[in-house]
Design a protein around this motif. Structure first.
Motif, PDB file in Angstrom:
ATOM      1  N   THR A 239       0.867  -1.182   0.000  1.00  0.00           N
ATOM      2  CA  THR A 239       0.000   0.000   0.000  1.00  0.00           C
ATOM      3  C   THR A 239       0.899   1.226   0.000  1.00  0.00           C
ATOM      4  O   THR A 239       2.058   1.170   0.406  1.00  0.00           O
ATOM      5  N   ALA A 240       0.346   2.296  -0.498  1.00  0.00           N
ATOM      6  CA  ALA A 240       1.104   3.552  -0.527  1.00  0.00           C
ATOM      7  C   ALA A 240       0.990   4.235   0.832  1.00  0.00           C
ATOM      8  O   ALA A 240      -0.110   4.368   1.372  1.00  0.00           O
ATOM      9  N   SER A 241       2.151   4.652   1.387  1.00  0.00           N
ATOM     10  CA  SER A 241       2.148   5.360   2.682  1.00  0.00           C
ATOM     11  C   SER A 241       3.309   6.340   2.687  1.00  0.00           C
ATOM     12  O   SER A 241       4.473   5.944   2.563  1.00  0.00           O
ATOM     13  N   ILE A 242       3.017   7.596   2.808  1.00  0.00           N
ATOM     14  CA  ILE A 242       4.044   8.643   2.778  1.00  0.00           C
ATOM     15  C   ILE A 242       3.880   9.544   4.004  1.00  0.00           C
ATOM     16  O   ILE A 242       2.799  10.111   4.239  1.00  0.00           O
ATOM     17  N   THR A 243       4.951   9.614   4.801  1.00  0.00           N
ATOM     18  CA  THR A 243       4.966  10.519   5.972  1.00  0.00           C
ATOM     19  C   THR A 243       5.958  11.626   5.685  1.00  0.00           C
ATOM     20  O   THR A 243       7.163  11.386   5.544  1.00  0.00           O
ATOM     21  N   ASN A 336      16.645  12.639   0.657  1.00  0.00           N
ATOM     22  CA  ASN A 336      17.055  11.311   0.193  1.00  0.00           C
ATOM     23  C   ASN A 336      15.936  10.284   0.325  1.00  0.00           C
ATOM     24  O   ASN A 336      15.948   9.252  -0.351  1.00  0.00           O
ATOM     25  N   ARG A 337      14.998  10.562   1.232  1.00  0.00           N
ATOM     26  CA  ARG A 337      13.858   9.634   1.393  1.00  0.00           C
ATOM     27  C   ARG A 337      12.844   9.728   0.248  1.00  0.00           C
ATOM     28  O   ARG A 337      12.087   8.789   0.004  1.00  0.00           O
ATOM     29  N   ILE A 338      12.819  10.849  -0.459  1.00  0.00           N
ATOM     30  CA  ILE A 338      11.756  11.089  -1.464  1.00  0.00           C
ATOM     31  C   ILE A 338      11.690  10.008  -2.528  1.00  0.00           C
ATOM     32  O   ILE A 338      10.592   9.507  -2.831  1.00  0.00           O
ATOM     33  N   PRO A 339      12.789   9.558  -3.161  1.00  0.00           N
ATOM     34  CA  PRO A 339      12.678   8.525  -4.198  1.00  0.00           C
ATOM     35  C   PRO A 339      12.057   7.222  -3.710  1.00  0.00           C
ATOM     36  O   PRO A 339      11.499   6.453  -4.501  1.00  0.00           O
ATOM     37  N   GLU A 366       4.706  15.242  -9.225  1.00  0.00           N
ATOM     38  CA  GLU A 366       4.714  16.702  -9.292  1.00  0.00           C
ATOM     39  C   GLU A 366       4.666  17.304  -7.895  1.00  0.00           C
ATOM     40  O   GLU A 366       5.363  18.290  -7.593  1.00  0.00           O
ATOM     41  N   CYS A 367       3.822  16.738  -7.030  1.00  0.00           N
ATOM     42  CA  CYS A 367       3.729  17.239  -5.643  1.00  0.00           C
ATOM     43  C   CYS A 367       5.069  17.054  -4.922  1.00  0.00           C
ATOM     44  O   CYS A 367       5.529  17.958  -4.197  1.00  0.00           O
ATOM     45  N   LEU A 368       5.716  15.892  -5.098  1.00  0.00           N
ATOM     46  CA  LEU A 368       6.990  15.629  -4.416  1.00  0.00           C
ATOM     47  C   LEU A 368       8.110  16.490  -4.972  1.00  0.00           C
ATOM     48  O   LEU A 368       9.078  16.810  -4.276  1.00  0.00           O
ATOM     49  N   ARG A 373      11.684  20.752  -3.684  1.00  0.00           N
ATOM     50  CA  ARG A 373      12.149  22.130  -3.913  1.00  0.00           C
ATOM     51  C   ARG A 373      12.049  22.951  -2.614  1.00  0.00           C
ATOM     52  O   ARG A 373      12.919  23.748  -2.301  1.00  0.00           O
ATOM     53  N   ASP A 374      11.001  22.718  -1.844  1.00  0.00           N
ATOM     54  CA  ASP A 374      10.840  23.410  -0.555  1.00  0.00           C
ATOM     55  C   ASP A 374      11.945  22.992   0.418  1.00  0.00           C
ATOM     56  O   ASP A 374      12.506  23.833   1.151  1.00  0.00           O
ATOM     57  N   LEU A 375      12.287  21.697   0.432  1.00  0.00           N
ATOM     58  CA  LEU A 375      13.355  21.219   1.315  1.00  0.00           C
ATOM     59  C   LEU A 375      14.694  21.827   0.918  1.00  0.00           C
ATOM     60  O   LEU A 375      15.498  22.234   1.784  1.00  0.00           O
ATOM     61  N   GLU A 376      14.936  21.879  -0.354  1.00  0.00           N
ATOM     62  CA  GLU A 376      16.204  22.449  -0.830  1.00  0.00           C
ATOM     63  C   GLU A 376      16.273  23.931  -0.510  1.00  0.00           C
ATOM     64  O   GLU A 376      17.353  24.466  -0.192  1.00  0.00           O
TER      65      GLU A 376
END
Length: 799
Positions: A239-243, A336-339, A366-368, A373-376
């Protein structure tokens, strides 16, 4: 008028296709004309054909003709065995059935037989006659282009034209639908089962026309096609889960970026130049406790340089720097967690969910991208603060949408659930996919053929055809009403005695029979009249066949003067009226038909008019056929012309074709007999028609009797019946002698050798004899032989 007829099954007729069978020498289809002469030998099918016309007259099939199937074609529409009681053709038929129905006494000359009475117009009443004449003027005629009948004909043409236009447009659209159904939908298994026809496509068009239908896009069609290829997939367990941790990191970073610190004893020069301050800070660990000179300028370092710098770079700044490094590390870790947020791939989904998944995956990416970009941006701000510890840095603005990320994740999880549930409903979904693809195809198809515009046009043409049909029906109703009024008026003048008197008048005038009469006698109660045949004033029995034929036909002719027949556009069919009549009576029978039916009458403008709408005369008698050559023929132009036909029976089946020229133009039995012999010259001809071979003996004997009589008019030996044959073929010729014996003993007689009648016909022997006779005629007189060939429409023989 009747133009032709197709007979699938009726008596001796079977499989008669008019347009394919009845053609001229140029292979052009021919129709019945206004006047039609039909010739056929006995038992060829003439009476059977007349019974179809009799069925049109009576509105019922004759007895023992159940299972019959035929179609009569004409200018008032087609008539089949199912609609013989509802057509618009006015037919009168003289044949054997007419005699049986109306003159049963002539068939059964006992007290059980009767002659039905009929009435014709009696003494004229001026008032009634004027009223009938006025109605006649109002009715007018088609030929003279006057009155209601002419108007009706024009309305019929308009009805047929509009009906034809509607049928053409309707058939064209139906053809397009049928072609698409058969050639496109039915042949494409992607669209469903093989059972698909025009009714199926009409149902699909109705579905497409319903409100709410939306055709598939190109991508959706591709997805549906892929679904049809799809086999059952295992369930997706992931399942998809993103924190997202940016909010936690941002709270720490915001405090660090905005923290206020000051050195213990600030070095103003460093405070005013952050780059220099960073350079100095980076140089401290390179010099402190290691060297006394500056590694850059080689100058000695001041003895108190470290105390001064320590006063500037306090413990507080060191702590801030350490905290900034920790926060930057957290940002790098989150980047680094994003991918790894989404490792699920589309190949685990069914076709339709795969398309949606890839769309959601793209949206999530697109959202990520914005999130990263916000993190950078936050990381850059932290580095800026680290490089300028004593100056606060503004917190960067955040563009990412956490709700959008959650929405994409929820959608993906929903697709996982939907894809997993699809396994159980895969077949049902394939059926829906096929239907959706098919309906999309139908929607495109009806757009291409402008279906809606065509339906509107067809409806308009149907309305026009309906209006024209109504106008024609109304006009016909008015004519029928007036004709009924004429019948009513004529009924006031009717007199059965006049009917009998008219029959007697015809018998006496045309045939000189004043001894035999038809008398109208009152019954015992004097409440009705009956017809009785008398001879010299007494009831007549034991009438000869010839007398019966004369009475029956005169009865038919007189009956045409009944109020419901007089003055109407009748189709008259006369079948072989000369049965058992001698030569004189045959001629008088022709004269009767010519004078009272066929001969034209002069209209007021000098043009010819006719007492009939259409006339058919059939016969088996060549003498009568010869007289019919002299009958008044209506002109082709404006009057409908004439046509000659021959009815022949091959085996058990009767056929109709155009009459050959030797019968139509020459009309002698001599030509006919020659043609029958000529047909037998080739034994292969028996495959197409074997009747000439069965009749060969009699035909040859009769032909030679006539031919040789004119060749040798004097008979030397009265006791030798074959003297002329011997002279012609040569008495010494063994073949001639054999021919004489076969003619005498076999070909034309069966009584001497009856067993021959129970054996097959010797076709090769007949062909051999036929060629022998024909060759001998050619050898003795080639000019006469070629003239005979010409008379039957065959090319001249060249030796």
């Amino acid at each position: 008028m009747i133009t032709g007829l197709d007979i699938t099954s009726f008596g001796s007729f079977a499989g008669l296709d008019w347009k394919r069978r009845v053609r001229d020498a140029g292979d052009n289809p021919q129709n019945f004309k206004r006047l039609n002469i039909l010739y056929g030998r006995n038992y060829s099918g003439k009476t059977t054909l007349s019974r179809i016309f009799r069925a049109l007259e009576t509105g019922r099939l004759p007895q023992n003709y159940t299972g019959s199937s035929f179609t009569v074609h004409g200018d008032k529409g087609d008539v089949t065995q199912l609609t013989i009681g509802t057509h618009a053709y006015d037919v009168r038929v003289y044949n054997r059935d007419f005699v049986s129905d109306n003159l049963s006494f002539l068939v059964n000359q006992t007290n059980d037989g009767e002659i039905k009475t009929f009435a014709i117009v009696g003494e004229k009443n001026k008032e009634i006659e004027d009223a009938i004449a006025a109605i006649g003027v109002k009715l007018g005629s088609v030929e003279n282009k006057t009155g209601l009948r002419h108007d009706l004909e024009e309305k019929r043409k308009e009805r047929d034209r509009t009906k034809g236009n509607h049928k053409t447009a309707f058939d064209s659209l139906e053809g397009k639908l049928r072609t698409h159904a058969n050639d496109k939908i039915k042949q494409n298994r992607t669209y469903g089962p093989a059972v698909y026809n025009i009714e199926s496509i009409k149902k699909d068009i109705a579905a497409v026309k319903k409100a709410g239908f939306v055709p598939l896009t190109t991508d959706e069609q591709a997805a549906k096609v892929n679904l049809l290829k799809q086999e059952a997939l295992p369930d997706i367990t992931d399942t998809a889960s993103i924190t997202l941790k940016i909010e936690t990191i941002a709270r720490v970073a915001q405090e660090l970026l905005g923290r206020q610190i000051k050195p213990t004893q600030a070095i103003g020069e460093l405070l005013s130049d952050t780059v220099l301050q960073l350079w100095v800070k980076q140089g401290i660990p390179l010099h402190k406790d290691k060297r006394d000179t500056c590694a850059f300028c080689r100058q000695s370092l001041p003895h108190n340089i470290w105390q001064v710098l320590d006063s500037h770079f306090s413990q507080e700044s060191a702590d801030l720097e350490s905290a900034l490094d920790s926060c930057i590390t957290s940002v790098d870790s989150e980047i680094n967690r994003i991918p790894g947020f989404m490792t699920l791939t589309g190949d685990k989904f069914y076709a339709e969910e795969k398309v949606l998944f890839e769309a959601r995956q793209k949206s999530l990416a697109e959202c990520l991208k914005v999130y990263k970009r916000d993190l950078e941006a936050l990381k850059a701000a932290l580095h800026t603060r680290k490089n300028s510890l004593f100056e606060r840095v503004a917190m960067p603005l955040s563009d990412y949408d956490s709700a959008a990320v959650r929405g994409c994740v929820d959608d993906i999880n929903s697709l996982i659930t939907k894809s997993n549930s699809r396994t159980s409903s895969l077949e049902k979904d394939k059926i829906s996919a096929r239907e959706a693809l098919r309906l999309t195809d139908i929607a495109s198809f009806i757009t291409d053929i402008t279906y809606d515009a065509e339906k509107i046009r067809i409806a308009e043409l149907e309305t026009a055809a309906g209006n024209a049909n109504t106008a024609h029906a109304d006009a016909n109703t008015e004519i029928v009403k007036l004709e009924a009024e004429v019948v009513t008026l004529q009924g006031q003048q009717k007199d059965e005695r006049k009917g009998a008197e008219r029959v007697n008048s015809l018998l006496n005038h045309f045939f000189g029979h004043d001894g035999i009469k038809l008398e109208a006698k009152d019954n015992a109660e004097k409440t009705a009249v009956r017809f009785e045949v008398t001879r010299d004033g007494k009831s007549a029995y034991n009438l000869s066949e010839g007398e019966c034929s004369l009475i029956a036909f005169c009865y038919f002719i007189a009956k045409l003067e009944e109020p419901n027949s007089m003055g109407r556009d009748l189709i008259i069919y006369i079948d072989d009226p000369i049965s058992s009549l001698d030569g004189n009576h045959i001629f008088f029978m022709f004269s009767l038909i010519e004078s009272l039916i066929a001969k034209p009458i002069k209209n007021q403008d000098g043009s010819n008019g006719y007492r009939y709408k259409q006339l058919f005369i059939s016969t088996h008698n060549l003498d009568f056929l010869k007289y019919l050559k002299k009958i008044s023929l209506p002109a082709e132009k404006n009057h409908g012309g004439n046509q000659h036909f021959i009815i022949e029976r091959n085996g058990g089946s009767s056929k109709i074709s155009l009459m050959p020229s030797y019968l139509r133009d020459y009309i002698t039995e001599f030509n006919y007999l020659f043609h029958q012999i000529y047909k037998c010259r080739n034994q292969d001809a028996a495959q197409g028609g074997h009747e000439p071979f069965y009749g060969f003996g009699n035909n040859l004997r009769k032909f030679l009797e006539a031919f040789l009589f004119f060749k040798f008019p004097h008979h030397d030996d009265k006791n030798d019946a074959f003297e002329r044959i011997k002279k012609f073929f040569g008495e010494e010729d063994a073949t001639a002698i054999a021919l004489v014996n076969r003619l005498n003993n076999e070909f034309s007689h069966l009584e001497s050798i009856p067993d021959r009648g129970f054996k097959p016909v010797e076709i090769p022997e007949i062909a051999k004899v036929a060629n022998f006779v024909l060759d001998r005629i050619y050898a003795t007189d080639p000019d006469q032989y070629n003239a005979l060939l010409k008379s039957i429409g065959e090319p001249a023989r060249v030796q």
